[in-house]
Scaffold this motif. Structure first.
Motif, short mmCIF file in Angstrom:
data_model
loop_
_atom_site.label_atom_id
_atom_site.label_comp_id
_atom_site.label_asym_id
_atom_site.label_seq_id
_atom_site.Cartn_x
_atom_site.Cartn_y
_atom_site.Cartn_z
N ARG A 106 16.13 99.59 15.83
CA ARG A 106 15.34 101.04 15.80
C ARG A 106 16.32 102.08 16.30
N ARG A 107 15.88 103.33 15.63
CA ARG A 107 16.37 104.64 16.20
C ARG A 107 15.26 105.27 16.93
N ILE A 108 15.43 105.65 17.92
CA ILE A 108 14.51 106.10 19.01
C ILE A 108 14.74 107.64 19.20
N GLY A 125 19.87 112.85 22.87
CA GLY A 125 18.62 112.54 23.21
C GLY A 125 17.96 111.50 22.37
N ALA A 126 18.75 110.84 21.42
CA ALA A 126 18.38 109.65 20.84
C ALA A 126 19.06 108.40 20.97
N PHE A 127 18.50 107.25 20.52
CA PHE A 127 19.10 106.12 20.82
C PHE A 127 18.77 105.00 19.98
N LEU A 128 19.81 103.84 19.92
CA LEU A 128 19.60 102.78 18.84
C LEU A 128 19.11 101.59 19.91
N ARG A 166 14.14 111.93 20.60
CA ARG A 166 14.02 112.52 21.81
C ARG A 166 12.51 112.48 22.38
N ASP A 167 11.63 112.62 21.43
CA ASP A 167 10.30 112.46 21.75
C ASP A 167 9.81 111.10 22.37
N GLY A 168 10.67 110.13 21.89
CA GLY A 168 10.15 108.72 22.17
C GLY A 168 9.85 107.84 21.05
N THR A 169 9.55 108.57 19.88
CA THR A 169 9.11 107.87 18.72
C THR A 169 10.32 107.40 17.73
N GLU A 170 9.84 106.59 16.91
CA GLU A 170 10.75 105.55 16.18
C GLU A 170 10.94 106.38 14.86
N SER A 171 12.09 106.74 14.45
CA SER A 171 12.32 107.68 13.11
C SER A 171 12.93 106.63 12.51
N SER A 172 13.64 105.31 12.62
CA SER A 172 14.11 104.61 11.78
C SER A 172 14.00 102.96 12.21
N ARG A 173 14.14 102.03 11.17
CA ARG A 173 14.19 100.69 11.54
C ARG A 173 14.96 99.78 10.74
N TRP A 174 15.58 98.93 11.09
CA TRP A 174 16.43 98.17 10.18
C TRP A 174 16.34 96.79 10.53
N ASP A 175 16.54 95.64 9.54
CA ASP A 175 16.05 94.34 9.84
C ASP A 175 17.43 93.68 10.08
N CYS A 176 18.16 94.17 11.06
CA CYS A 176 19.54 93.42 11.29
C CYS A 176 19.96 94.05 12.86
#
Length: 304
Positions: A154-156, A139-142, A158-168
């Protein structure tokens, strides 16, 4: 039909209008793309229209009479035509669908997350220059963005919210432990390309330098070694970020397919109009959501 994913009990399809250059003179591209799910017998179980809406991005600039001949951020405008995202346009993981669509002229698009059972919209990303997406887990995606000054992954959930973000951003793999790694470009002024491992704390570990961003999509073995083609070389990077050259040539062709890791350490690489097969000391392909399904040899990217 823009893209499809094979499911255990049917398939999922994204539909989009043809680009203007493919239409008959005077023809108009469809403005209403959609995502649909079908059963084994071809019966449509659900069909969800996609509204990309007016799109822009802070890095998009315009200069015209309306702006007084001054350079300014382009105002959001309806897309001239809507097409499926050019990289990983349709992914299914668990009970979620990630469908990417973009303005065919600017490349700015959005990723739409749908419920696999009903087709109901769950979430959608803000407009951004779309590039590579990947399955990060059930249920999760990059979701990647690159262009117009943007460079992020970004890692999104199952609920559609962002849990992580990387500047690359780059072609990433995710193993069974959730480790994300691959050749990636950063947002530094020099736009350095390196092999990187993305940590859950939103930072990343820099590995060896790469000459540029142009690499094949890599594969990972059970020892955590990543193999990919770059700059005429077959490269392997181990978990300690040590790089080895498995094969070196003066071949500068840059039309690359994915790097496949098969039984017995065999590595298969498409290069231009040829398929190259290498014997290596690499271990078996690692379990994980990406690459998935035996390196996607059995169908399209899907994790059920």
């Amino acid at each position: 039909m823009a893209a499809f994913v094979v499911l255990g009990d049917g398939f999922c399809v994204s539909w989009a209008g043809a680009a203007p250059m493919l239409l008959a003179p005077g023809g108009q591209p469809s403005r209403v793309p959609r995502v649909a799910r079908y059963g084994r017998d071809g019966q449509c179980l659900w069909s969800t229209p996609i509204d990309l809406g007016p799109v822009s991005h802070p890095g998009m600039l315009e200069l015209n009479a309306q702006s007084g001949r001054e350079v300014r951020t382009a105002a959001p405008r309806p897309p001239e035509w809507v097409e499926a995202a050019r990289w990983e346009p349709l992914l299914v993981s668990g009970d979620r669908v990630a469908a990417g669509f973009a303005d065919g002229r600017s490349g700015v698009g959005r990723t739409f997350f749908l419920d696999l059972a009903s087709g109901a919209p769950v979430a959608v990303t803000d407009p951004a220059p779309s590039l590579r997406n990947a399955i990060a887990g059930p249920g999760a995606f990059l979701v990647g963005a690159l262009g117009y000054g943007a460079c992020a992954t970004r890692r999104i959930g199952r609920d559609g919210t962002e849990s992580s973000r990387w500047d690359c951003h780059g072609a990433m793999t995710v193993d069974g432990l959730g480790t994300v790694r691959g050749p990636a470009r950063s947002v530094t002024p020099s736009c350095t390309a390196r092999f990187r491992r993305l940590n859950t704390s939103n930072d990343h570990v820099d590995g060896p330098h790469l000459a540029d961003q142009h690499t094949s999509h890599p594969a990972v073995d059970t020892n955590g070694t990543t193999v990919f083609w770059h700059g005429g070389k077959l490269l392997a990077v181990d978990p300690d970020m040590t790089l080895r050259e498995l094969f070196v040539s003066d071949d500068d062709r840059n039309v690359l397919g994915r790097t496949l890791l098969l039984d017995g350490g065999r590595v298969v690489q498409s290069l231009g109009s040829e398929i190259l097969v290498f014997r290596t000391d690499l271990a078996a392909l690692a379990d994980g959501p990406w690459p998935c399904g035996d390196a996607n040899l059995l169908g399209n990217p899907v994790l059920e």
